[in-house]
Design an enzyme around this catalytic site. Structure first.
Site, PDB file in Angstrom:
ATOM      1  N   GLY A 163      -0.660   9.066  -6.729  1.00  0.00           N
ATOM      2  CA  GLY A 163      -0.094   8.277  -7.815  1.00  0.00           C
ATOM      3  C   GLY A 163       1.036   8.991  -8.537  1.00  0.00           C
ATOM      4  N   ASP A 167       9.459   4.116  -9.833  1.00  0.00           N
ATOM      5  CA  ASP A 167       9.314   5.443  -9.237  1.00  0.00           C
ATOM      6  C   ASP A 167      10.652   6.029  -8.792  1.00  0.00           C
ATOM      7  OD1 ASP A 167       6.691   4.822  -9.634  1.00  0.00           O
ATOM      8  OD2 ASP A 167       6.167   4.656  -7.512  1.00  0.00           O
ATOM      9  N   HIS A 212       2.338  -1.343 -14.128  1.00  0.00           N
ATOM     10  CA  HIS A 212       2.396  -2.670 -13.500  1.00  0.00           C
ATOM     11  C   HIS A 212       3.317  -3.607 -14.279  1.00  0.00           C
ATOM     12  CE1 HIS A 212      -0.519  -2.146 -10.222  1.00  0.00           C
ATOM     13  NE2 HIS A 212      -1.098  -1.284 -11.046  1.00  0.00           N
ATOM     14  N   SER A 233       4.058   9.566  -6.985  1.00  0.00           N
ATOM     15  CA  SER A 233       5.315   9.140  -6.375  1.00  0.00           C
ATOM     16  C   SER A 233       5.917  10.096  -5.366  1.00  0.00           C
ATOM     17  CB  SER A 233       6.368   8.888  -7.459  1.00  0.00           C
ATOM     18  OG  SER A 233       6.298   7.591  -7.863  1.00  0.00           O
TER      19      SER A 233
HETATM   20  P1  ADP Z   1       2.582   8.139  -3.659  1.00  0.00           P
HETATM   21  O1  ADP Z   1       4.011   7.750  -3.691  1.00  0.00           O
HETATM   22  O2  ADP Z   1       1.826   7.667  -4.861  1.00  0.00           O
HETATM   23  O3  ADP Z   1       2.358   9.586  -3.412  1.00  0.00           O
HETATM   24  P2  ADP Z   1       2.608   6.437  -1.329  1.00  0.00           P
HETATM   25  O4  ADP Z   1       1.513   5.828  -0.540  1.00  0.00           O
HETATM   26  O5  ADP Z   1       3.607   5.545  -1.965  1.00  0.00           O
HETATM   27  O6  ADP Z   1       1.913   7.382  -2.416  1.00  0.00           O
HETATM   28  O7  ADP Z   1       3.401   7.459  -0.422  1.00  0.00           O
HETATM   29  C1  ADP Z   1       2.723   8.447   0.343  1.00  0.00           C
HETATM   30  C2  ADP Z   1       3.370   8.549   1.720  1.00  0.00           C
HETATM   31  O8  ADP Z   1       4.668   9.184   1.601  1.00  0.00           O
HETATM   32  C3  ADP Z   1       2.603   9.417   2.696  1.00  0.00           C
HETATM   33  O9  ADP Z   1       1.592   8.686   3.352  1.00  0.00           O
HETATM   34  C4  ADP Z   1       3.705   9.854   3.659  1.00  0.00           C
HETATM   35  O10 ADP Z   1       3.987   8.848   4.609  1.00  0.00           O
HETATM   36  C5  ADP Z   1       4.918   9.983   2.744  1.00  0.00           C
HETATM   37  N1  ADP Z   1       5.075  11.371   2.319  1.00  0.00           N
HETATM   38  C6  ADP Z   1       4.839  11.900   1.100  1.00  0.00           C
HETATM   39  N2  ADP Z   1       5.111  13.224   1.071  1.00  0.00           N
HETATM   40  C7  ADP Z   1       5.504  13.558   2.319  1.00  0.00           C
HETATM   41  C8  ADP Z   1       5.928  14.776   2.959  1.00  0.00           C
HETATM   42  N3  ADP Z   1       5.969  15.927   2.295  1.00  0.00           N
HETATM   43  N4  ADP Z   1       6.272  14.722   4.258  1.00  0.00           N
HETATM   44  C9  ADP Z   1       6.227  13.563   4.943  1.00  0.00           C
HETATM   45  N5  ADP Z   1       5.845  12.402   4.401  1.00  0.00           N
HETATM   46  C10 ADP Z   1       5.481  12.373   3.121  1.00  0.00           C
HETATM   47 MG    MG Z   2       4.728   5.754  -3.679  1.00  0.00          MG
END
Ligand code: ADP
Ligand code: MG
Length: 390
Positions: free
Chosen positions: A130, A178, A40, A132
């Site tokens: 978490g 990220d 953060h 990314s």
């Molecule tokens: P983090 O970045 O911590 O994993 P976020 O909420 O920022 O969490 O991002 C997650 C989102 O990214 C998912 O809800 C989806 O919309 C997208 N996403 C992640 N991986 C994929 C994937 N392999 N295919 C399609 N969308 C994805």
């Molecule tokens: Mg994210």
């Protein structure tokens, strides 16, 4: 552990060909990350220290010149999404396609020529843990388009555009860590990044050589950054900076923290946020100097301090993350902390190699005893940043 990106590239390219009827122009990979310390701080112009995971988003991409953008993910059910580059409107798309479409939008909005593409991707970065997954998705698409359209952008420039895609097009107010981690990390190193000017230093981080390991414990509790709490913390930090008359909390020197807190008077909520951010920046600098002086084990207690600050002052932890940290430390870990935005997601644990089985077992048992979903534990070794793999 997932297969290497290079090994996956072949099957991603084959699936691309099935979907679009021709081989892709190329295949690219971009990793997820864990943040060693500096949480953060990235929207306060402060310091962070992520490293790349071996888990990547892998994208097969072909250039198009007719304005059509076709998107497909192996990890989401559904047909190919068909959009047009002229028809992209910020915050109009609530699906996963907003991430890659947002990158196209941000590139074009910045004046770069991107006239369409066919994209098929598959990711081994767990979503919402978490780690990314969203930045991996953005950066892999940005890097592919950078190469295919000859844009000549550097990693940090792509990161800025990906952040803009996520902030404006997706509508999630995330900082720059990220995307920069995914774009700029190097194998065997942690990235010491100043998020104000994106100046960076690669810090050698080879725990195995020193008989240590870094575990990632995914609590399987899903967070969502787009939702209120993250925005509230961010707004509170901005309020703190305004009350203290600085551009960003990064400008409050650690030595002047007590005086700054006094000036905030009875703004208790803001005082806590300010205290976390200012002490966290100092912790990042401390970890960098410990690592650079070869005193790696001494970073353990700094990680634990960081966790306490996130739990008590910034208040973004959750019972599952606290349980990982508490259990790991009491069963012999050198240090542990939540990583990423919080409210779920993952924690990291620094441990002597020989203590890993005991700690892993203790965490798994503690989760079972508390009635929590079993965590996913894996070892993280600093991997490469975004690259072309085929
Ligand atoms: P983090 O970045 O911590 O994993 P976020 O909420 O920022 O969490 O991002 C997650 C989102 O990214 C998912 O809800 C989806 O919309 C997208 N996403 C992640 N991986 C994929 C994937 N392999 N295919 C399609 N969308 C994805
Ligand atoms: Mg994210």
């Amino acid at each position: 552990m997932s297969e290497s990106s290079e090994a996956v590239a072949g099957s991603v390219a084959e699936r691309f060909e099935e979907l679009y009827g021709a081989a892709p122009d190329g295949v690219w990979a971009a990793p997820g990350r864990v943040n060693l310390i500096g949480e953060h701080t990235d929207y306060n112009d402060g310091f962070v220290m992520p490293f790349a995971l071996p888990h990547t988003a892998v994208a097969a991409v072909s250039r198009r010149d007719d304005g059509v953008l076709r998107l497909h993910s192996a990890d989401v059910d559904g047909p190919v999404a068909e959009l047009t580059v002229d028809g992209l409107v910020p915050e109009s798309d609530k699906r996963w396609t907003a991430y890659p479409a947002g990158v196209v939008w941000a590139l074009r909005e910045a004046g770069h020529t991107v006239t369409g593409a066919d994209v098929h991707l598959a990711s081994s970065v767990p979503a919402g843990a978490g780690l990314s997954s969203s930045a991996a998705l953005e950066v892999v698409v940005a890097l592919a388009l950078n190469d295919l359209f000859g844009l000549g952008l550097r990693g940090w420039q792509l990161a800025r555009l990906c952040q803009r895609a996520e902030n404006v097009y997706v509508g999630a107010p995330v900082g720059i860590m990220d995307q920069t981690a995914s774009a700029c990390c190097e194998i065997g190193h942690a990235l010491f990044l100043d998020t104000r000017d994106l100046s960076q230093r690669q810090i050698p981080f080879d725990l195995a050589a020193e008989g240590m390991r870094l575990l990632v414990v995914d609590t399987q509790v899903k967070h969502s950054h787009s939702e209120g709490e993250y925005g509230k913390r961010r707004a509170g930090c901005e309020k703190g900076a305004a009350l203290l008359g600085v551009d960003a909390l990064r400008d409050v020197p650690y030595e002047e923290l007590d005086a700054a807190l006094e000036r905030l008077g009875d703004e208790e909520e803001v005082r806590r946020l300010v205290r976390h951010v200012v002490t966290e920046d100092e912790r990042v600098e401390r970890v960098v100097s410990l690592l650079e002086s070869g005193d790696t084990r001494a970073i353990g207690p700094v990680l634990v301090e960081g966790h306490a600050s996130l739990r008590d002052d910034f208040r973004v932890s959750c019972p599952e993350l606290d349980l990982v940290v508490e259990t790991a430390v009491t069963s012999g870990a050198l240090g542990a902390r939540m990583t990423g935005g919080g409210f779920g997601g993952s924690a990291i644990v620094l441990a002597e190699e020989t203590d890993v089985p005991t700690i892993t077992k203790a965490v798994e048992e503690a989760f079972a005893a508390a009635g929590f979903t079993a965590p996913r534990v894996f070892e993280a070794v600093p991997a490469a940043g975004a690259r072309r793999v085929r």
